[in-house]
Design an enzyme around this catalytic site. Structure first.
Site, PDB file in Angstrom:
ATOM      1  N   TYR A 136       0.817  -1.216   0.000  1.00  0.00           N
ATOM      2  CA  TYR A 136       0.000   0.000   0.000  1.00  0.00           C
ATOM      3  C   TYR A 136       0.852   1.269   0.000  1.00  0.00           C
ATOM      4  O   TYR A 136       0.615   2.208  -0.768  1.00  0.00           O
ATOM      5  CB  TYR A 136      -0.939   0.006   1.217  1.00  0.00           C
ATOM      6  CG  TYR A 136      -1.692   1.298   1.402  1.00  0.00           C
ATOM      7  CD1 TYR A 136      -2.902   1.521   0.759  1.00  0.00           C
ATOM      8  CD2 TYR A 136      -1.188   2.320   2.214  1.00  0.00           C
ATOM      9  CE1 TYR A 136      -3.585   2.719   0.908  1.00  0.00           C
ATOM     10  CE2 TYR A 136      -1.860   3.524   2.364  1.00  0.00           C
ATOM     11  CZ  TYR A 136      -3.059   3.704   1.712  1.00  0.00           C
ATOM     12  OH  TYR A 136      -3.721   4.901   1.856  1.00  0.00           O
TER      13      TYR A 136
ATOM     14  N   ASP B   7      -8.495  -3.003  -1.115  1.00  0.00           N
ATOM     15  CA  ASP B   7      -9.681  -2.212  -1.440  1.00  0.00           C
ATOM     16  C   ASP B   7      -9.323  -0.914  -2.147  1.00  0.00           C
ATOM     17  O   ASP B   7     -10.075  -0.411  -2.993  1.00  0.00           O
ATOM     18  CB  ASP B   7     -10.464  -1.903  -0.166  1.00  0.00           C
ATOM     19  CG  ASP B   7      -9.580  -1.289   0.906  1.00  0.00           C
ATOM     20  OD1 ASP B   7      -9.573  -0.063   1.037  1.00  0.00           O
ATOM     21  OD2 ASP B   7      -8.902  -2.053   1.619  1.00  0.00           O
TER      22      ASP B   7
ATOM     23  N   LYS C   6     -11.444  -8.637   5.544  1.00  0.00           N
ATOM     24  CA  LYS C   6     -11.862  -7.251   5.775  1.00  0.00           C
ATOM     25  C   LYS C   6     -12.559  -6.735   4.528  1.00  0.00           C
ATOM     26  O   LYS C   6     -11.974  -6.698   3.438  1.00  0.00           O
ATOM     27  CB  LYS C   6     -10.645  -6.384   6.081  1.00  0.00           C
ATOM     28  CG  LYS C   6     -10.979  -4.925   6.363  1.00  0.00           C
ATOM     29  CD  LYS C   6      -9.776  -4.027   6.175  1.00  0.00           C
ATOM     30  CE  LYS C   6      -9.460  -3.816   4.714  1.00  0.00           C
ATOM     31  NZ  LYS C   6      -8.448  -2.764   4.467  1.00  0.00           N
TER      32      LYS C   6
END
Length: 528
Positions: free
Chosen positions: A268, A303, A375
């Protein structure tokens, strides 16, 4: 835990899943020698924090930074901060905290310390490391005791955020959210903290878009959630962000103060914060060693890929990244039960059968990672100022979560497209999620999918494309894959980004006692 009633609904090819895992492991194995042969400024600052060094100098600079900067100037960091602290303790007959404070006042130096037998240095470093290890172990046991005392609610666990910038205001909002039904409280970090190469100190009240992650803020919020948990009769979990240039330091602080989850992705920071990939891969390894030992569940950030890439076209990149994050976690000894692999509901709601495509993706990830606490992120990309439409989109997300057995359910907010959610917005979201969860509790056990129907075909095609992507990454290497923008349509260069100057190769005498103590193989008697 496994969820047998959720498995084999998609008629996935088990050999393809095995192939994907083997490919992902090969990709991680390609860069693991580099990871273990190098360290970073942030890893060494973490070592110093775990050795007991805390606080700031008169100018407000954290003492771990003061020590690391001193060692770098003397070209002594390559042997490890723990080595130099152990030698200084033996020479000056002082504790690490005292040494750091005296160094900050220019009362001593680590230059030209006398030599000591290697065995003496190693023993001293290990003895200095044990107190923090015992504290982390006790915090893990304390969490287990509280969860046993106050049994956790049924999945999906409802995850709410607070983001006022003021830790004391965060506490007020967190308590309200817990009383309204939230199982997990995430304290959003102040904008830009991931780019700071130091950790702020003490309680803070002036964050922007969130509250600074500091050890004192962690302690204060943990204490507040324990109090409201006692009141409500169940354990409230606490989450923060273990990412950025201080990833391992924040992991250590969270472990010491009993956080329960940490946003801790392997890529990330590279993709979305332009942090150097060498720095990130080394830092995530050590941070995950800490999280694994502490019993902290990591949350990964796949995500976010769908905020910059199309959710229909890029679905396979999310799955491929899940496989990679899993293997990076295994490399750090982090078990499946602590891997909160991420994905999100970000398909354009105007696409025909968008909900079916979303069910295919959510079920796919749930089936492939049956033991992981997945998640699941709510729709944000296509949430507009129409709060009624937004509430419907969030309700569909709630249904998808229950139907596919997600574990960690981040609340969607009807006002996402307007402002940071108010307490009443959070109340409405919690009420919707609780209603869907209650009324559809066992729906997943009653549902099957049409053989070779849209859901099965979509899931199978996504898996096949993820395998193809991993095959390509195996050939060119992960560094090149990131440079080509294979994730989130964002390109990063191996020698670009922030933090590369904080990466160094360990010399043959490098010492870090925590590398041994944090591994799952550490025997319990070493921490007695």
């Amino acid at each position: 835990m496994t969820r047998p009633y959720l498995l084999n609904k998609l008629n996935l090819d088990p050999n393809l899943i095995i192939k994907a895992r083997n490919l992902a492991k090969d990709v991680v194995d390609q860069i693991s020698p580099f990871i273990v042969s190098h360290s970073t400024d942030s890893v060494e600052r973490t070592v110093l924090r775990l050795l007991g060094i805390k606080g700031v100098d008169p100018e407000g600079i954290p003492l771990p930074n003061v020590v690391v900067d001193h060692l770098k100037k003397l070209r002594l960091l390559e042997g490890g901060a723990a080595r130099m602290i152990a030698k200084a303790c033996l020479h000056y007959h002082a504790e690490p905290q005292t040494l750091a404070e005296r160094l900050a006042r220019s009362e001593l130096t680590f230059e030209s310390l006398p030599d000591f037998p290697e065995d003496s240095i190693g023993k001293k470093a290990s003895s200095l490391a044990l107190p923090s290890m015992k504290t982390i172990r006790q915090q893990r046991l304390r969490r287990a005791d509280l969860i046993t005392k106050f049994s956790e609610r049924t999945e999906p666990f409802l995850y709410a955020i607070v983001a006022t910038g003021n830790i004391y205001e965060d506490i007020l909002q967190a308590r309200v959210a817990a009383r309204q039904g939230a199982d997990i409280i995430a304290v959003i970090r102040s904008t830009g903290q991931s780019l700071l190469d130091y950790v702020p100190h003490g309680p803070t009240t002036e964050g922007f878009g969130g509250t600074f992650a500091t050890q004192e803020n962690f302690r204060i919020m943990r204490e507040a959630l324990d109090e409201v948990g006692q009141e409500l009769g169940h354990y409230i979990q606490l989450t923060n962000y273990c990412s950025g240039l201080c990833m391992p330091e924040i992991a250590a602080m969270g472990a010491l103060e009993r956080l329960d989850m940490m946003l801790n992705d392997s890529m990330y920071g590279i993709i979305f914060r332009d942090i150097n990939m060498q720095r990130t891969f080394i830092d995530q390894y050590f941070s995950r060693l800490i999280n694994g030992f502490a019993g902290i569940i990591i949350n990964t950030g796949e995500d976010n890929y769908l905020t910059t890439a199309d959710a229909i076209e890029a679905a396979h990149t999310v799955l491929a990244s899940n496989f990679l994050n899993e293997q990076f976690a295994f490399f750090s000894g982090l078990p499946e039960e602590q891997q909160g692999l991420g994905h999100a509901m970000e398909i354009n709601p105007d696409v025909p059968d968008a909900f079916l495509y979303e069910i295919a993706q959510a079920q796919l990830i749930r089936e492939i990672f049956p033991r992981s606490p997945i998640k699941y992120m709510p729709p944000t990309k296509y949430i507009t100022g129409d709060i009624f439409r937004g509430h419907v989109q969030d309700t569909l997300f709630n249904v998808a979560s229950v139907l596919t057995g997600q574990s960690i359910h981040l609340l969607g907010m009807l006002t996402e497209g307007i402002h940071t959610p108010l307490m009443q917005d959070r109340f409405l979201s919690l009420e919707s999620a609780k209603l869907v969860s209650k009324t559809m509790r066992h729906l997943q056990e009653e549902i099957s999918f049409t053989e070779n129907g849209l859901v099965q075909r979509r899931a199978q095609a996504t898996l096949q494309k993820a395998v193809g992507m991993l095959e390509e990454i195996q050939k060119i290497g992960l560094f090149m894959a990131l440079e080509q923008g294979m994730f989130a349509d964002i390109s990063r260069k191996p020698l670009g980004g922030r933090g590369l100057d904080g990466v160094f190769e360990k010399n043959p005498q490098y010492l870090n006692p925590f590398l041994k103590l944090l591994t799952p193989r550490t025997s319990s008697h070493e921490l007695q």
